[in-house]
Design an enzyme around this catalytic site. Structure first.
Site, PDB file in Angstrom:
ATOM      1  CG  HIS A 131      -0.109   0.286   2.734  1.00 32.37           C
ATOM      2  ND1 HIS A 131      -0.405  -0.427   3.588  1.00 32.37           N
ATOM      3  CD2 HIS A 131      -0.273   1.636   3.071  1.00 32.37           C
ATOM      4  CE1 HIS A 131       0.047   0.315   4.622  1.00 32.37           C
ATOM      5  NE2 HIS A 131       0.208   1.343   4.527  1.00 32.37           N
ATOM      6  CG  ASP A 185      -0.231  -3.753   2.598  1.00 30.72           C
ATOM      7  OD1 ASP A 185      -0.196  -3.523   1.835  1.00 30.72           O
ATOM      8  OD2 ASP A 185      -0.331  -3.160   4.033  1.00 30.72           O
ATOM      9  N   GLY A 189       3.061   5.833   8.669  1.00 30.26           N
ATOM     10  CA  GLY A 189       4.430   6.162   8.904  1.00 30.26           C
ATOM     11  C   GLY A 189       5.304   4.686   9.237  1.00 30.26           C
ATOM     12  CB  SER A 195       2.770   1.637   6.462  1.00 28.96           C
ATOM     13  OG  SER A 195       1.089   1.845   7.006  1.00 28.96           O
ATOM     14  N   GLY A 196       5.098  -0.642   5.753  1.00 30.40           N
ATOM     15  CA  GLY A 196       5.464  -1.777   5.544  1.00 30.40           C
ATOM     16  C   GLY A 196       7.193  -1.882   6.598  1.00 30.40           C
TER      17      GLY A 196
HETATM   18  C1  4AZ Z   1      -1.113   3.804   8.234  1.00 29.57           C
HETATM   19  O1  4AZ Z   1      -1.607   4.047   8.924  1.00 29.57           O
HETATM   20  C2  4AZ Z   1      -1.207   2.406  10.009  1.00 29.57           C
HETATM   21  N1  4AZ Z   1      -2.173   1.084  14.055  1.00 29.57           N
HETATM   22  C3  4AZ Z   1      -0.385   1.225   9.924  1.00 29.57           C
HETATM   23  C4  4AZ Z   1      -0.607   0.577  11.061  1.00 29.57           C
HETATM   24  C5  4AZ Z   1      -1.345   0.946  12.058  1.00 29.57           C
HETATM   25  C6  4AZ Z   1      -2.535   2.254  11.606  1.00 29.57           C
HETATM   26  C7  4AZ Z   1      -2.603   2.787  10.699  1.00 29.57           C
HETATM   27  C8  4AZ Z   1      -1.948   0.156  13.178  1.00 29.57           C
HETATM   28  O2  4AZ Z   1       0.066   3.423   7.705  1.00 29.57           O
END
Ligand code: 4AZ
Length: 855
Positions: free
Chosen positions: A87, A139, A241, A243-244
């Site tokens: 994503h 993902d 932020g 993520s990944g």
């Molecule tokens: C995001 O928006 C995100 N609490 C990543 C992880 C989580 C929520 C949002 C998990 O990248």
């Protein structure tokens, strides 16, 4: 370099996902050659439990940049390969060009020189071709670096799990990243890589949490290939932020990447653990993408005894976390009530919002609101909390930046020197997220706030019920303003009190806070400064607007999701509504949602005359009721009767939710009418009534009939039970009316025609009123019934001057619609048409026919 790496991206992004959940045919049967050591950081003096990580602890963590800024995390799995989340790279179904991205390796914080850090461009981004969005799974993404990373103490690959690798429920793992520290609260400079310990939640345990409605009443179905980690009680989590980035677990001295940060519902919310892409099921896919790349990622085998793991909890031992905030033994005994003692001033009441922070009005601490100097005498400040043997000391005072000029931001946070242990008391109050929607009808209470005078009267005077957003906004806002829909913070929260004001008691000189309960849990919903009159506050500033500031400062205040979603039979009315016209005296004719009042008409009064009959009355101003003279004063009687007026009644037996108001009538006023007895009487009440859903003046129509309005005769079917009923009518044009009742109508009489089957809905002896609801939504009074008639009404318009002069605050709207006066010359009417027929409907039909033919 192997040949397939030169193929176009579309061909590279192949997806053997269906097979990804079994052991891969590509996995070697013997142990990997130990050419790539993985998952072993150089030993370092790491401090666990803190949130800043130590340099070199997580050497596989990379930062993925686009347009010069950090967007996502990733993990180094081989010198030329980074694992991340799909994503991060797919927008609107399209994979972004690899050339826009760069990978920063070996970075710990962005403070000063990035020793050992280096950057690589991205040669290719590979995403499974069944990826369609985070909530559908898959993902995962692989980034091939344009040139291999320089391995060293701060740059090393992590180990990858094989498809058969199990991360048992309860396993302690770590997630890392530079993402937000809370929802909408970015990591502050110097951007030190954050680490958090999270526990793996087995599929059943996680699905159990996500099957309970959470934020926005949503539930979520986990899919294969997803992995949860976190805690039922929330508070520790990944966020935007991150993520990944990797979720890693240590086994046999090596760190394995169990998950890729993917998504969640908010961050750190209760019963909403983070959702990760499970890495193990993607062994085959990863191997296939990196095929031929040397050295490739390492997939060390899991030791067999770990593979069996802990038994996965089943549905029966599904542990849901309950709110830790907002529980009170009984209303009024508030375990979060804090008294701030500042030498030389009166105690200031506030609320405990976390282990270490108290929220209070900034105006309790004048002189400190705008000064940047750290107040030295904080040493002498004390905070008293329930069930604490000693007073707490204060470390810091953080006023809201707008506190000095904005009453709605009259807030300050006080940090205690040492956190208190939370238990039954002290216990923090729950705070609402900005999108919280307190439902109309919510049970609320006033609580001490700031400098407060002793509470006047009984505790029940503090009870209230929340009014609908439309009613609250339009009563105190401006006409034509649009009302914030559910999900947007309202401008005000209005309580309707369950008991009337006690005459002679003054609520002045006190601030109050508004606590509202959902599912037995109390939220701090609003705050209010000094009321301008002696009455209890009628509109509160919503606290939900300040949730982000409070969590930013406290890093741990108890923001809690909305717990009640029962919107009632009216459903989710979310279309934008605007406020109907006001008059110079404020709002009039607003009818609250029936859900709240059980069908109350706030201006409909029962006028009890001399204890022998009940007439209909209409509240036209806070101290005045309009009624039909013939019902109030009997012909021939010379004495002024004893009259009582009841408002907020929906029938002889009071409704449990209704708030009944009663007043004596101290004078009866009649207009001067030559010879005739005037049809309308004004009754002066012994004292004013305050606007509430059960007592609000109606608007008055200055003449004619409102155009486009729907009109009703409002009365009751039965004079004994007096349950209000409204019968739909049309008001006839003056000409039709004149012709229908030729020669016998007093001037200013309105005629109505009932909708099919509505004639008998209201009885007529109580002289019911004729009301219309305008297109803008306000209710206007048009007439009062003439003695004994169901169809004829004395118009309000011709008495405008008398009513305005007598009442002072009557709500006459601007003229609209067609005027009501008798047409010149009766010869337009066919001779004796109306009288010829038995029923007004039949007469009207004949009349219309004749007029058409005359044409
Ligand atoms: C995001 O928006 C995100 N609490 C990543 C992880 C989580 C929520 C949002 C998990 O990248």
């Amino acid at each position: 370099m192997s040949q397939h790496l030169l193929l176009p991206l579309a061909i590279l992004a192949i997806s053997p996902i269906p097979g990804a959940f079994q052991d891969s045919a590509l996995s070697p049967t013997k142990e990997e050659p130990e050419d790539l050591d993985c998952g072993r950081p150089e030993p370092s003096a790491r401090i666990m439990g803190g949130s800043d990580s130590q340099p070199g602890t997580w050497p596989w963590q990379v930062s993925l940049h686009q347009g010069g800024g950090h967007i996502c995390g990733g993990s180094l799995i081989a010198p030329s390969w980074v694992l991340s989340a799909a994503h991060c790279f797919v927008t609107n179904g399209t994979l972004e060009p690899a050339a826009e991205w760069s990978v920063v390796l070996g970075v710990h914080s962005y403070d000063g020189p990035l020793d050992g850090a280096h950057v690589r461009s991205v040669a290719a981004i590979l995403v499974p071709d069944n990826y369609s969005g985070v909530e559908s799974g898959a993902d995962v993404a692989l980034l091939r670096l344009a040139s291999p990373a320089r391995l060293g103490p701060t740059v090393r690959p992590v180990c990858l799990p094989r498809a058969s690798h199990r991360f048992a429920h309860g396993t302690a793992c770590w997630a890392t990243g530079w993402g937000d520290v809370q929802e909408a609260d970015p990591l502050p400079l110097p951007w030190v890589l954050q680490e958090v310990e999270l526990r793996v939640l087995g599929e059943a345990a996680c699905q159990c949490l996500y099957s309970r409605p959470g934020p926005f009443n949503l539930t979520f179905q986990l899919l294969p290939g997803m992995l949860c980690a976190g805690y039922p009680e929330g508070r520790k989590d990944t966020c935007q932020g991150d993520s990944g980035g990797p979720l890693v677990c240590k086994e046999g001295g090596r760190w394995f990447q169990a998950g890729i940060t993917s998504f969640g519902f908010g961050c750190g919310r209760r019963n909403r653990p983070g959702v990760f892409t499970a890495v193990a099921p993607y062994e085959a896919w990863i191997r296939e993408q990196v095929l031929g790349s040397e050295p490739g990622p390492a997939f060390p085998t899991q030791s067999p005894e770990l593979q069996s793991g802990l038994p996965e909890p089943t549905d029966e031992n599904c542990t849901i976390a309950l709110p830790e905030c907002g529980k009170a033994p009984r209303p009024g005994a508030w375990p979060w009530e804090a008294q701030v003692m500042v030498p030389g001033s009166r105690p200031c009441y506030g609320a405990l919002v976390s282990e270490s922070w108290v929220l209070a009005p900034a105006s309790c601490f004048p002189g400190r609101i705008s000064s940047d100097l750290p107040p030295r005498d904080l040493d002498h400040w004390r905070v008293m909390l329930p069930s604490r043997p000693r007073a707490e000391r204060v470390a810091r005072l953080v006023p809201h930046e707008n506190a000095s000029w904005d009453d709605a931001s009259n807030l300050a946070l006080l940090q205690l020197r040492a956190p208190v242990n939370l238990s039954v008391a002290p216990r923090p109050v729950c705070l609402p997220h900005p999108e919280h929607y307190f439902l109309p009808g919510s049970r609320c209470r006033l609580a001490r706030w700031g400098h407060t005078e002793p509470v006047p009267g009984a505790g029940s005077l503090l009870e209230a019920e929340l009014l609908g957003a439309w009613w609250c906004h339009c009563l105190y806002g401006r006409q034509g303003e649009s009302v914030p829909p559910p999900g947007e913070p309202p401008l005000a929260l209005c309580p309707a009190y369950q008991e009337e004001e006690v005459a002679g008691r003054c609520w002045n000189y006190s601030h109050w806070s508004l606590l509202c309960r959902e599912e037995g849990t109390w939220f701090l919903a609003g705050i209010r400064d000094l009321p301008s009159d002696c009455l209890r506050p009628r509109a509160f500033y919503p606290l939900q607007t300040h949730g982000p500031w409070i969590s930013h400062v406290t890093r741990g205040a108890y923001l809690e999701d909305q717990l009640s979603w029962d919107w009632g039979p009216e459903g989710e009315e979310t279309e934008t509504q605007t406020c109907p016209p006001h008059t110079e005296h404020g709002a009039c004719g607003l009818r609250p949602e029936p859900a709240l009042t059980g069908g109350l008409w706030p201006w409909l009064a029962e006028v009890h005359v001399a204890g022998e009959r009940v007439c209909t009355g209409i509240l036209v101003a806070p101290g005045w009721v309009l009624a039909a003279t013939h019902c109030i004063l009997r012909l021939g009687s010379t004495t002024v009767p004893y009259i009582e007026v009841y408002l907020g009644r929906a029938g002889a037996s009071p409704l449990p939710q209704s708030h009944q108001v009663s007043r004596l009538v101290i004078s009866i006023r009649l207009p001067r009418h030559l010879g005739l007895r005037p049809p309308l009487a004004l009754l002066e009440l012994s004292s004013r009534v305050e606007p509430s859903p059960s007592a609000l003046p109606i608007c008055l129509h200055p003449g004619g009939t409102p155009l486009g309005a729907s009109c009703w005769v409002l009365g009751w079917k039965d004079p004994q039970d007096r349950v209000p009923v409204a019968a739909a009518v049309s008001i006839l044009t003056p000409r039709l009316c004149h012709c229908l009742y030729q020669g016998i109508l007093p001037p200013g009489t309105l005629c109505v025609l009932y909708a099919e089957g509505q004639e008998d809905r209201c009885e007529v002896t109580s002289a019911p009123p004729l009301l219309c609801q305008t297109e803008e939504g306000s209710w206007v009074l048009v007439g009062m019934a003439i003695r004994g008639s169901r169809d004829l009404f004395a118009a309000i318009g011709p008495e405008e001057t008398w009513i305005s002069q007598t009442v002072g605050e009557a709500h006459f709207l601007l003229p609209s619609g067609f005027p009501h006066w008798l047409p010149e010359g009766g010869d337009l009417c066919p001779p004796d048409m109306a009288r010829a027929s038995g029923s007004p409907r039949a007469a009207l039909f004949l009349l219309l026919l004749t007029l058409l033919i005359q044409g």
